[in-house]
Design a protein around this motif. Sequence first.
Motif, PDB file in Angstrom:
ATOM      1  N   ALA A  48      32.701 -27.327  -6.145  1.00 31.52           N
ATOM      2  CA  ALA A  48      33.693 -27.248  -5.065  1.00 31.52           C
ATOM      3  C   ALA A  48      33.857 -28.606  -4.380  1.00 31.52           C
ATOM      4  N   GLU A  49      32.732 -29.343  -4.272  1.00 35.57           N
ATOM      5  CA  GLU A  49      32.810 -30.680  -3.671  1.00 35.57           C
ATOM      6  C   GLU A  49      33.682 -31.612  -4.508  1.00 35.57           C
ATOM      7  N   HIS A  50      33.809 -31.306  -5.797  1.00 29.76           N
ATOM      8  CA  HIS A  50      34.687 -32.086  -6.676  1.00 29.76           C
ATOM      9  C   HIS A  50      35.994 -31.332  -6.927  1.00 29.76           C
ATOM     10  N   SER A  51      36.334 -30.446  -5.947  1.00 30.93           N
ATOM     11  CA  SER A  51      37.573 -29.664  -5.998  1.00 30.93           C
ATOM     12  C   SER A  51      37.724 -28.832  -7.272  1.00 30.93           C
ATOM     13  N   GLN A  52      36.605 -28.401  -7.840  1.00 30.25           N
ATOM     14  CA  GLN A  52      36.699 -27.528  -9.020  1.00 30.25           C
ATOM     15  C   GLN A  52      36.174 -26.145  -8.647  1.00 30.25           C
ATOM     16  N   ARG A  53      36.897 -25.133  -9.106  1.00 27.65           N
ATOM     17  CA  ARG A  53      36.440 -23.767  -8.830  1.00 27.65           C
ATOM     18  C   ARG A  53      36.100 -23.060 -10.139  1.00 27.65           C
ATOM     19  N   VAL A  54      34.930 -22.437 -10.150  1.00 23.53           N
ATOM     20  CA  VAL A  54      34.553 -21.662 -11.337  1.00 23.53           C
ATOM     21  C   VAL A  54      33.991 -20.338 -10.854  1.00 23.53           C
ATOM     22  N   ASP A  55      34.299 -19.295 -11.598  1.00 19.67           N
ATOM     23  CA  ASP A  55      33.831 -17.954 -11.269  1.00 19.67           C
ATOM     24  C   ASP A  55      32.291 -17.895 -11.285  1.00 19.67           C
ATOM     25  N   LEU A  56      31.722 -17.280 -10.239  1.00 20.65           N
ATOM     26  CA  LEU A  56      30.257 -17.250 -10.090  1.00 20.65           C
ATOM     27  C   LEU A  56      29.592 -16.513 -11.265  1.00 20.65           C
ATOM     28  N   GLY A  57      30.227 -15.427 -11.693  1.00 20.75           N
ATOM     29  CA  GLY A  57      29.689 -14.650 -12.819  1.00 20.75           C
ATOM     30  C   GLY A  57      29.661 -15.487 -14.089  1.00 20.75           C
ATOM     31  N   GLU A  58      30.713 -16.282 -14.270  1.00 21.75           N
ATOM     32  CA  GLU A  58      30.801 -17.145 -15.449  1.00 21.75           C
ATOM     33  C   GLU A  58      29.686 -18.198 -15.404  1.00 21.75           C
ATOM     34  N   LEU A  59      29.469 -18.733 -14.204  1.00 23.19           N
ATOM     35  CA  LEU A  59      28.401 -19.737 -14.038  1.00 23.19           C
ATOM     36  C   LEU A  59      27.040 -19.137 -14.354  1.00 23.19           C
TER      37      LEU A  59
END
Length: 235
Positions: free
Chosen positions: A171-182
Amino acid sequence: MGAVSSLNTQQITDIIAIDGPAGAGKSSVAREVARRLGYAFLDTGAMYRAATWWVLQCRVDLEDPKAIAAAVARLPLELKLTEDGLLVYVDGEDVTDAIRTPEVTAQIWRVDELKPVRERLVALQREFAARGPTVAEGRDMGTIVFPAAKCKLYLDASIEERARRRSQELAEHSQRVDLGELMANIRERDERSMTRAESPLRQAADAERIDTTGLGFDEVVTLVVEKGRAAFCRQ
Ligand code: DC
């Protein structure tokens, strides 16, 4: 390098060896601990990343382990400790950022499980650490690379916590990824690093496990500094 690589590993003792799974915060903690203690900092994951970057640059057939090992045998790697942290150079080029791209991360497993690759990088790691007190982090620091380290720690955290931290970083690098995917991704990486044939991720018998779930960055750093100081004073 000859003289140092033939060094008895039992002679390399001034080490805080930090192992643990991906996302446990080893790298940022180890860097800050090294800064506070005035020790060198060795990020061995960066070395496997640099080797993978080089293999991709050399356009080696990724299905051919012999070709990968031959390329890594020629890897012109240099680590430079600066005020801004550890900079990684390959063939004179600063690849500190380039080694962290998803392309590199996706292919590391093809490189880091090869015996000749590990032998070459482990020799470089010992050469680096033989120069003076070092905080070394990775997957096999306490088990294989520095078996005589004065201080061995295994940093861990729950999968949920590790995924949360990673998502914050992104998020600090303006990227969003689904928590489940992570979480699925972290589970897969854990499984791979713990079950591979060469140097699987394991807590050394004489390492202390620190569960960082629910602890803040400063709390973990302070704890590791205390443990390192105590271990270095004891012997
Ligand atoms: O810590 P990291 O994510 O930067 O590490 C990158 C990869 O290198 C990771 O997939 C595991 C591998 N690695 C390894 O096999 N042995 C080490 N000592 C350090 C990292």
